[in-house]
Motif scaffolding. Structure first.
Motif, mmCIF file in Angstrom:
data_model
loop_
_atom_site.group_PDB
_atom_site.id
_atom_site.type_symbol
_atom_site.label_atom_id
_atom_site.label_comp_id
_atom_site.label_asym_id
_atom_site.label_seq_id
_atom_site.Cartn_x
_atom_site.Cartn_y
_atom_site.Cartn_z
ATOM 1 N N ARG A 155 4.890 125.940 -2.859
ATOM 2 C CA ARG A 155 4.564 127.339 -3.183
ATOM 3 C C ARG A 155 3.144 127.683 -2.749
ATOM 4 N N LEU A 156 2.226 126.750 -2.946
ATOM 5 C CA LEU A 156 0.834 127.023 -2.566
ATOM 6 C C LEU A 156 0.712 127.163 -1.049
ATOM 7 N N ARG A 157 1.437 126.285 -0.311
ATOM 8 C CA ARG A 157 1.426 126.380 1.171
ATOM 9 C C ARG A 157 1.951 127.743 1.613
ATOM 10 N N LEU A 158 3.082 128.128 0.999
ATOM 11 C CA LEU A 158 3.710 129.393 1.380
ATOM 12 C C LEU A 158 2.800 130.568 1.024
ATOM 13 N N LYS A 159 2.187 130.505 -0.164
ATOM 14 C CA LYS A 159 1.326 131.589 -0.622
ATOM 15 C C LYS A 159 0.139 131.751 0.330
ATOM 16 N N THR A 160 -0.415 130.610 0.775
ATOM 17 C CA THR A 160 -1.546 130.672 1.715
ATOM 18 C C THR A 160 -1.118 131.347 3.009
ATOM 19 N N SER A 161 0.043 130.945 3.533
ATOM 20 C CA SER A 161 0.536 131.555 4.773
ATOM 21 C C SER A 161 0.761 133.052 4.584
ATOM 22 N N ILE A 162 1.345 133.422 3.425
ATOM 23 C CA ILE A 162 1.614 134.842 3.151
ATOM 24 C C ILE A 162 0.309 135.624 3.125
ATOM 25 N N ASP A 163 -0.714 135.065 2.456
ATOM 26 C CA ASP A 163 -2.007 135.760 2.368
ATOM 27 C C ASP A 163 -2.632 135.941 3.746
ATOM 28 N N TYR A 198 -12.470 125.872 2.348
ATOM 29 C CA TYR A 198 -13.180 126.393 1.183
ATOM 30 C C TYR A 198 -12.471 126.061 -0.129
ATOM 31 N N ASP A 199 -11.214 125.638 -0.047
ATOM 32 C CA ASP A 199 -10.456 125.371 -1.270
ATOM 33 C C ASP A 199 -9.802 123.997 -1.165
ATOM 34 N N GLU A 200 -10.268 123.087 -2.009
ATOM 35 C CA GLU A 200 -9.813 121.691 -1.939
ATOM 36 C C GLU A 200 -8.305 121.586 -2.130
ATOM 37 N N LYS A 201 -7.799 122.375 -3.121
ATOM 38 C CA LYS A 201 -6.359 122.333 -3.431
ATOM 39 C C LYS A 201 -5.531 122.733 -2.209
ATOM 40 N N VAL A 202 -5.939 123.860 -1.581
ATOM 41 C CA VAL A 202 -5.228 124.349 -0.395
ATOM 42 C C VAL A 202 -5.345 123.317 0.726
ATOM 43 N N GLY A 203 -6.547 122.803 0.926
ATOM 44 C CA GLY A 203 -6.782 121.790 1.962
ATOM 45 C C GLY A 203 -5.861 120.596 1.794
ATOM 46 N N ASN A 204 -5.722 120.141 0.550
ATOM 47 C CA ASN A 204 -4.893 118.961 0.284
ATOM 48 C C ASN A 204 -3.419 119.201 0.555
ATOM 49 N N VAL A 205 -2.894 120.355 0.058
ATOM 50 C CA VAL A 205 -1.456 120.585 0.277
ATOM 51 C C VAL A 205 -1.142 120.817 1.753
ATOM 52 N N LEU A 206 -2.096 121.403 2.474
ATOM 53 C CA LEU A 206 -1.844 121.623 3.909
ATOM 54 C C LEU A 206 -1.863 120.296 4.654
ATOM 55 N N ALA A 263 8.066 121.235 6.840
ATOM 56 C CA ALA A 263 7.861 122.297 5.858
ATOM 57 C C ALA A 263 6.386 122.640 5.692
ATOM 58 N N SER A 264 5.675 122.796 6.810
ATOM 59 C CA SER A 264 4.261 123.161 6.689
ATOM 60 C C SER A 264 4.112 124.678 6.513
ATOM 61 N N TYR A 265 5.181 125.410 6.812
ATOM 62 C CA TYR A 265 5.197 126.874 6.677
ATOM 63 C C TYR A 265 4.083 127.551 7.467
ATOM 64 N N THR A 266 3.792 127.012 8.641
ATOM 65 C CA THR A 266 2.737 127.612 9.456
ATOM 66 C C THR A 266 3.211 127.973 10.865
ATOM 67 N N GLU A 275 8.727 135.599 10.103
ATOM 68 C CA GLU A 275 9.629 135.866 8.996
ATOM 69 C C GLU A 275 8.897 136.587 7.855
ATOM 70 N N ILE A 276 7.703 136.101 7.532
ATOM 71 C CA ILE A 276 6.907 136.723 6.468
ATOM 72 C C ILE A 276 6.584 138.164 6.853
ATOM 73 N N LEU A 277 6.191 138.334 8.127
ATOM 74 C CA LEU A 277 5.834 139.666 8.616
ATOM 75 C C LEU A 277 7.028 140.612 8.522
ATOM 76 N N GLN A 278 8.228 140.087 8.852
ATOM 77 C CA GLN A 278 9.425 140.942 8.809
ATOM 78 C C GLN A 278 9.729 141.385 7.380
ATOM 79 N N ILE A 279 9.473 140.479 6.418
ATOM 80 C CA ILE A 279 9.700 140.837 5.012
ATOM 81 C C ILE A 279 8.760 141.976 4.620
#
Length: 277
Positions: free
Chosen positions: A23-31, A68-76, A83-86, A93-97
Motif C-alpha cells: 500500500r505504501l509503494r502504491l500510495k507513493t506512486s499515486i502521489d 527523504y523518508d526512510e519508510k518509503v525508501g525501505n519499501v521501494l 510488484a514495484s508499482y513503478t 493506469e493510475i493516470l487513467q483512474i
DNA sequence: TTAGTGTTTACGCTGTGCAG
DNA sequence: CTGCACAGCGTAAACACTAA
C-alpha cells in the motif's frame, strides 16, 4: 502452547506487513503521478535504466521522496520485482483512474445542459446534439484536420458554431482597431521606438541597467521603496509584440517602472549626439 | 505446473531544436 | 532545406514472480 509463536500468528503478521508495504509503494506512486500531472510534467525519461543519470521525472521524483523518508525508501528497495508499482503501465493506469474521475465530475456538472468544446483531443459521452460551439487551436499543420473535424461535427449538429482560435482573433481585432486610432497608434509606435533605442545597443543596455540601479538606491534612500529579499530587481524594458496583446501592457508597465532610468539614457544619447554635430 | 499479473528491455514513432 | 540528436511516449517480447 505459546500463542505468540503459533505458525498462523506468524504468517498473519507477515501478510499484514506485506500488505502495508504494498500500500505504501502504491500510495507513493499515486502521489507522484498526481503531482506530475498537476504540474503538467512529462513522466518518462529518454533512458530509464538504473545506470542512467536522468531516469525521467516519475522515477527521479520517486527516488527523491525515498531519500527523504526512510519508510518509503525501505519499501521501494525491498519491492518484489513483479510488484514495484513503478512501471510505465502502472503510471498510465493510475493516470487513467484520475482521468476518469475528472471526466465524471465534468459530466455531472454539465449533465444535459448545452455546452461548447475547446479541445486538442476529446473522447467523451456527451450528446453531440447539445454542442453549441466548437473552437480549436490554430496550429497550421493541424488546420486541415480540424477543418474537416469541424465540418463533421457540423454535419451532426448544425448549431455547433465553429470559432477558429478565438483568442488569436481577438488579438488581431485589437491590434487592427488600435491602429485606426491615430493617438493610440502613435503612442505604441513611440513606445516601440523608445524600447528599441534603449535596448538594441549593448552599450546603452548597460547604461540603462546602471541608471536603474542608481534610481532604485535613490528611491530606497528616501524611503520611497520598501526593501526585502527578491525585491527591487533591476529588470529591463520589454518590446510591445503584435502577436500578443498582453505584451503591450508588459511594455508600458516596464517603461513606467524604468521611466527615470530610460530618460537618463536618452538624455545621454542626445548630449553625445550634439557633441558630434 | 500453469495461468495471470507485472516488470524490464529494446525499439519505433513523432515532434522539436540546432547546425550546416 | 536537410540531417542529426534528443525527449518522450507506445508497444511487443522476454522475463520474474505468485497463487491456485
Amino acid at each position: 502452547m505459546n500463542q505468540a509463536q503459533h505458525i498462523k500468528v506468524s504468517l498473519d503478521r507477515q501478510a499484514t506487513q506485506k500488505i502495508s508495504a504494498n500500500r505504501l509503494r502504491l500510495k507513493t506512486s499515486i502521489d507522484v503521478v498526481r503531482r506530475l500531472s498537476f504540474q503538467g510534467c512529462a513522466f518518462r525519461g529518454h533512458d530509464e535504466s538504473s545506470e542512467s543519470k536522468n531516469r525521467g521525472n516519475f522515477l527521479e521524483l520517486l527516488s527523491l521522496l525515498a531519500s527523504y523518508d526512510e519508510k518509503v525508501g525501505n519499501v521501494l528497495k525491498s519491492a518484489p520485482q513483479n510488484a514495484s508499482y513503478t512501471s510505465s503501465t502502472i503510471q498510465k493506469e493510475i493516470l487513467q483512474i484520475y482521468a476518469s474521475r475528472v471526466r465524471n465530475v465534468i459530466r455531472e456538472e454539465i449533465s444535459d445542459r448545452k455546452f461548447s468544446i475547446i479541445v486538442d483531443e476529446a473522447r467523451n459521452n456527451f450528446d453531440i446534439q447539445n454542442i453549441r460551439g466548437q473552437g480549436y487551436d490554430g496550429a497550421s499543420n493541424m488546420r486541415g484536420e480540424f477543418n474537416s473535424l469541424q465540418a463533421l461535427i457540423l454535419n451532426d449538429c448544425r448549431y455547433a458554431y465553429y470559432v477558429h482560435c478565438f483568442a488569436h482573433r481577438l488579438q488581431l481585432a485589437l491590434v487592427a482597431a488600435a491602429r485606426e486610432v491615430v493617438k493610440v497608434h502613435q503612442f505604441f509606435k513611440d513606445l516601440s521606438d523608445i524600447v528599441n533605442i534603449a535596448l538594441t545597443s549593448s552599450k546603452r543596455y548597460d547604461e540603462l541597467q546602471k541608471a536603474q540601479a542608481a534610481e532604485i538606491s535613490r528611491l530606497v534612500s528616501i524611503n520611497e521603496l520598501a526593501i526585502g529579499i527578491g525585491m527591487n530587481q533591476i529588470g529591463t524594458l520589454q518590446c510591445p509584440s503584435e502577436t500578443r496583446w498582453s505584451f503591450h501592457l508588459n511594455s508600458v508597465t516596464s517603461l513606467l517602472k524604468m521611466y527615470n532610468a530610460t530618460s537618463t539614457v536618452l538624455e545621454n544619447l542626445k548630449n553625445a549626439a550634439s557633441n558630434y554635430s
